[in-house]
Design an enzyme around this catalytic site. Sequence first.
Site, mmCIF file in Angstrom:
data_model
loop_
_atom_site.group_PDB
_atom_site.id
_atom_site.type_symbol
_atom_site.label_atom_id
_atom_site.label_comp_id
_atom_site.label_asym_id
_atom_site.label_seq_id
_atom_site.Cartn_x
_atom_site.Cartn_y
_atom_site.Cartn_z
ATOM 1 N N LEU A 152 0.860 -1.173 0.000
ATOM 2 C CA LEU A 152 0.000 0.000 0.000
ATOM 3 C C LEU A 152 0.901 1.229 0.000
ATOM 4 O O LEU A 152 2.071 1.154 0.382
ATOM 5 C CB LEU A 152 -0.887 0.019 1.249
ATOM 6 C CG LEU A 152 -1.885 -1.123 1.393
ATOM 7 C CD1 LEU A 152 -2.615 -1.017 2.720
ATOM 8 C CD2 LEU A 152 -2.865 -1.147 0.237
ATOM 9 N N HIS A 153 0.352 2.359 -0.426
ATOM 10 C CA HIS A 153 1.100 3.607 -0.286
ATOM 11 C C HIS A 153 1.356 3.806 1.206
ATOM 12 O O HIS A 153 0.482 3.545 2.033
ATOM 13 C CB HIS A 153 0.321 4.783 -0.876
ATOM 14 C CG HIS A 153 0.184 4.680 -2.363
ATOM 15 N ND1 HIS A 153 1.246 4.858 -3.215
ATOM 16 C CD2 HIS A 153 -0.879 4.393 -3.138
ATOM 17 C CE1 HIS A 153 0.844 4.704 -4.461
ATOM 18 N NE2 HIS A 153 -0.449 4.406 -4.444
ATOM 19 N N ASP A 154 2.548 4.242 1.543
ATOM 20 C CA ASP A 154 2.950 4.377 2.947
ATOM 21 C C ASP A 154 2.381 5.663 3.536
ATOM 22 O O ASP A 154 3.103 6.619 3.804
ATOM 23 C CB ASP A 154 4.470 4.324 3.062
ATOM 24 C CG ASP A 154 4.922 4.024 4.472
ATOM 25 O OD1 ASP A 154 4.067 3.696 5.318
ATOM 26 O OD2 ASP A 154 6.138 4.112 4.728
ATOM 27 N N ASP A 155 1.069 5.668 3.712
ATOM 28 C CA ASP A 155 0.330 6.819 4.213
ATOM 29 C C ASP A 155 -0.689 6.294 5.224
ATOM 30 O O ASP A 155 -1.616 5.574 4.846
ATOM 31 C CB ASP A 155 -0.363 7.528 3.049
ATOM 32 C CG ASP A 155 -1.225 8.698 3.463
ATOM 33 O OD1 ASP A 155 -1.816 8.691 4.563
ATOM 34 O OD2 ASP A 155 -1.344 9.633 2.652
#
Length: 117
Positions: free
Chosen positions: A14-17
């Site tokens: 996943l996007h690291d957000d």
Amino acid sequence: MVNGQRPLVYALDLHDDPVLIERYRAWHAPGAVPPAVTRSIRAAGVDAMEIFLCGNRLVLLLWPGEGFDPITRAEADAEDPAVQDWEKRMDEFQRRLPFADAGVKWVEMDRIYQLPD
């Protein structure tokens, strides 16, 4: 094991957000996945499926049932508007692994060790 089958195991990031990760979790909470997507998975011959999250890494375990064929499943999903809508929504959160082939989201993992009997 499910029905004597060993799972297929896949990875994706996943996007690291943290905000996006929490939204992704919410989309996968019990009852949140659209019924048409669940039906598609079952119709493809998947007996069971689980997704695990650690940081921003996802690991998917898929137990194939009788007649499961990933190519047939991909073809059917490509023709299903509900599945395509789901995939488009999930693209907001998902980040392809850097070594994935073009167009591949979930990369199948190789088992490199098994505790001996």
